[in-house]
Enzyme design. Structure first.
Site, PDB file in Angstrom:
ATOM      1  N   CYS A  29      -3.686  -4.337  12.373  1.00 42.88           N
ATOM      2  CA  CYS A  29      -5.166  -4.097  11.543  1.00 42.88           C
ATOM      3  C   CYS A  29      -5.414  -3.087  11.653  1.00 42.88           C
ATOM      4  O   CYS A  29      -4.227  -2.273  12.332  1.00 42.88           O
ATOM      5  CB  CYS A  29      -6.056  -4.933  12.625  1.00 42.88           C
ATOM      6  N   CYS A  32      -5.274  -1.051  15.284  1.00 44.46           N
ATOM      7  CA  CYS A  32      -3.705  -0.917  15.567  1.00 44.46           C
ATOM      8  C   CYS A  32      -3.917   0.709  15.187  1.00 44.46           C
ATOM      9  O   CYS A  32      -3.112   1.302  16.287  1.00 44.46           O
ATOM     10  CB  CYS A  32      -2.628  -1.741  15.324  1.00 44.46           C
ATOM     11  N   ASP A 451     -13.449  26.785 -15.689  1.00 48.51           N
ATOM     12  CA  ASP A 451     -12.282  28.450 -16.127  1.00 48.51           C
ATOM     13  C   ASP A 451     -11.933  28.989 -17.626  1.00 48.51           C
ATOM     14  O   ASP A 451     -11.649  27.381 -17.672  1.00 48.51           O
ATOM     15  CB  ASP A 451     -11.081  28.495 -15.042  1.00 48.51           C
TER      16      ASP A 451
END
Length: 775
Positions: A29, A32, A451
């Protein structure tokens, strides 16, 4: 990255330090993952980011020599770890995943074989007293023992580990629910009198008189449903993770190097820059390089997302990870090993998990406090039911229901699975996102700043006009100018030389005494005549009188021959493929477009008008570009900057999201949050659409996860949910979240863009006088 963190970018780790990656096993999970992070950060000078969805950890402030110490700390926290390397990472990961799936499958099969008959028999015997036989409770108890002990051991193991470290996770909730149900069942078997005065509880209703509940079906059923949910979740997560791992799977293991004696087959790891290797039809190209012989159709879909093979011949560039569909070529290796574009893509995809999104960080904090809150709520709910007159068995089952229904597994999976699938979908379309926070940021952008040279234009120049004066001709302009411009690498000079080579009747003179004056132009001597080609300042410096002339929308080279003004050559940028469609698509999506260029204002405005860009700002320095981005951000805009050169690096770092084109400089690639691997600018609106869809998926997942938990917990507290129904609903919740995330793999932004462009085209045809361009 910029020194000052900006919205959407994580600054918790030092990105200048090469991180070390570990594969982790045993995590069940999101909590953990937090424990593994804490285990690593106990080491001096180290920081870690652990991703539950990918089962990997990235450690900062360490090098491979610290691996053993890091692994020891992780193992002391109850998990296993392995240093990820190119040679054995996939093998270890596959072995760990296979072993985990195999164990879950075996435990699930055993649990199902015992639990299904146990549930059927226990319900029948509990509800129908005449079917009972002596010792029936003990027989069912014995049948359930393997389920609640061996089958449920993965949950109990983590729960015990949590207890040792004084923490709790979702496995703690599951283990408590199974243990409490089983222990209460044992109590009712050994001391039947505790059930006096209570009725059996089945589903949403109370059973008839005479029924007797053992709750063994609850203990075994919770285990079986949780194992099923964990098994299918693990399978789905492994499938989702393969989207990113596929980048490295397309790389070949050996290469045939061309030598004077013939071809020699050797490992790809021994290939060196400058060596020539052969590629036959159907084979993968193993390095970035230049074709020196032959031609072939090359499948570049793995790198750029382009569906059709591209015909390439001598002189063309090729990249590692692409595959020849036919033909035969020799390639001179230029970038090998870890320097190839494929390896850089794979490394960026691997390290992307190190930058958590803001949503992920929020969910991590919620889960950290949510689990202990649920345990407290379960205890309070059970006590309240008992205190206010309900039987203790009812109070126990209410508490178990709260424990099970509140498991926030779906909450822990909601964000990382969607972000991981979004990043994988982007990579397959030639859009490499370097971090999950960058993917999240790109879904919020409303302004795109471009740019000019190398981004919207190719950097190559085309001749727009040539205007000779007096007795000079167009041929004279190109012949004399090309003679002195041949020694220059300036884009304008290359444009003139290329145009002269294509013109008829142009004699190519030999020039001497050639001198390049930075920022001014070229000076040389052709025959006995001095030739000047450059700016008005250059001609002024040499005393050449320039007659009045109209302003031009382009870059102008003024030419003087033997002290007299001979005319001018006007050049313009070659626009990138797909630039018109990309700008049109972005405008249709509601994005504000800005052209930010160091070129002259009139030249920039001409390009802006041609492409239909909303705002054009020319004559800007690199620092001024960053200032413009900051000004847009101050106006409340979420800005994405697209660039390719060193002069764009500051602006790329300043923007909420920096996107570099793959042909850009190494500085710009490092400064950006995302890289366009393919040259088609349509990848930009595709990236924004994909990001928006990813964020939409995250919101759907989080809504379901929060709504599920917040809506179901009160129902459980009210005593209206059987624990079996709770655990089934929780397993289905996690499966739904993962399945919803995996839909991103099928999302195709190109269809949306095509529909938008067709719609815009129909509008223009209907209203031909309506202009879509702004001055």
């Amino acid at each position: 990255m910029s020194a000052t963190p900006v919205q959407g970018k994580s600054s918790t780790q030092d990105q200048s330090v090469e991180p070390v990656t570990f594969d982790i096993s045993g995590m069940s999970c999101a909590a953990c993952a937090s424990r593994v992070e804490r285990a690593v950060t106990k080491l001096d000078g180290m920081d870690a980011v652990v991703n539950y969805a990918t089962q990997r950890a990235i450690v900062f402030g360490a090098d491979p020599t610290d691996a053993d110490q890091i692994i020891d700390n992780i193992r002391s926290a109850g998990y296993d770890a392995h240093l990820r390397s190119d040679e054995d990472a996939d093998l270890w990961t596959q072995r760990a995943n296979h072993q985990r799936l195999r164990q879950l499958r075996i435990r699930l099969i055993v649990a199902a074989l015992l639990t299904i008959p146990l549930m059927d028999i226990s319900i029948v015997l509990a509800l129908v007293p005449k079917f009972r036989f002596p010792g029936w409770e003990l027989a069912l108890l014995v049948l359930s023992v393997p389920v609640v002990t061996w089958c449920a051991w993965p949950f109990h193991k983590i729960a015990l580990l949590n207890l040792r470290h004084r923490t709790v996770t979702m496995d703690t909730l599951i283990s408590l629910g199974v243990a409490v149900s089983f222990i209460w069942a044992v109590v009712t078997v050994l001391f039947p009198s505790v059930l006096d005065g209570t009725d059996a509880w089945v589903g949403f209703s109370w059973a008839p008189d005479g029924a007797q509940a053992l709750y063994l079906d609850v203990a075994a059923g919770v285990t079986m449903f949780q194992l099923a949910g964990r098994y299918f979740e693990t399978r789905s997560r492994r499938k989702a993770n393969q989207t990113l791992d596929a980048l490295m799977q397309i790389e070949a293991a050996t290469v045939r190097v061309v030598t004077d004696e013939g071809t020699v087959e050797q490992p790809v790891s021994q290939l060196q820059s400058g060596q020539v290797f052969e590629v036959r039809a159907g084979e993968s190209i193993v390095a970035d390089g230049i074709i020196t012989q032959g031609s072939a159709d090359v499948d570049v879909s793995a790198m750029t997302g382009e569906s059709q093979p591209v015909f390439l011949e001598t002189g063309a560039s090729v990249h590692s990870g692409t595959v020849t569909t036919n033909g035969y070529i020799h390639v001179e290796a230029q970038q090998v090993g870890g320097h190839t574009r494929l390896r850089q893509m794979a490394q960026a995809a691997e390290e992307a998990q190190a930058r958590k999104s803001a949503v992920e960080r929020l969910v991590d904090r919620v889960v950290r406090y949510f689990v202990p809150g649920v345990i407290a709520l379960a205890i309070i709910s059970g006590l309240a039911w008992w205190i206010f007159g309900q039987h203790v068995s009812t109070a126990v089952m209410v508490a178990v229901s709260v424990l099970i229904i509140a498991c926030p597994c779906a909450l822990g999976l909601a964000t990382p699975t969607a972000l991981m699938m979004g990043m994988g979908a982007g990579a397959s379309r030639g859009i490499l996102v370097k971090g999950m926070d960058a993917l999240e940021a790109s879904g919020r952008v409303d302004t795109v700043v471009f740019d000019k040279t190398g981004t919207l234009t190719t950097g190559k120049m085309r001749i727009i006009d040539a205007v000779p004066v007096d007795e000079f001709s167009v041929v004279d302009l190109f012949a004399f100018t090309a003679a002195i411009e041949r020694k220059s690498n300036h884009p304008l000079a290359r444009g003139v030389v290329d145009a002269a080579e294509r013109l008829e009747n142009v004699a190519f003179y030999n020039a001497t005494d050639i001198q390049e004056i930075p920022g001014r132009g070229m000076v040389g001597v052709v025959g006995q005549q001095q030739v000047l080609a450059g700016t008005a300042h250059l001609l002024d410096d040499y005393g050449v009188e320039i007659p009045p002339r109209d302003a031009v929308d382009g870059s102008e080279i003024l030419v003087a021959i033997d002290g007299r003004f001979a005319g001018s050559i006007v050049l313009g940028d070659v626009i990138q493929t797909g630039a018109h469609q990309a700008i049109a698509a972005m405008r249709h999506m509601g994005l504000h477009t800005v052209l930010l260029s160091g070129d002259r204002q009139n030249v920039s405005e001409a390009l802006g008008r041609e492409l239909g860009i909303d705002t054009v700002i020319g004559d800007t320095t690199p620092l001024e570009k960053a200032d413009v981005v900051e000004r847009l951000q101050a106006e409340g805009r979420n800005v994405v900057m697209v660039g390719d050169g060193i002069n764009d690096s500051v602006a790329l770092s300043t923007a909420d999201l920096g996107i570099a084109v793959s042909q850009g400089t190494q500085v710009s690639l490092q400064s950006a949050d995302a890289v366009l691997v393919r040259s088609d600018l349509l990848a930009i609106p595709e990236a924004v659409l994909l990001s928006r869809q990813t964020l939409r998926t995250i919101k759907q997942n989080l809504f379901w996860a929060f709504a599920y938990n917040t809506g179901a917990i009160p129902i459980a507290v009210a005593g209206l949910l059987n624990p079996l129904i709770s655990t089934l609903a929780m397993a289905l919740s996690s499966t739904l979240v993962i399945s919803n995330s995996m839909r991103l793999a099928r999302f195709d932004p190109r269809r949306t863009i095509s529909r938008a462009l067709r719609s815009a085209s129909q509008i223009r045809q209907t209203n031909p006088n309506e202009s879509t361009q702004k001055p």
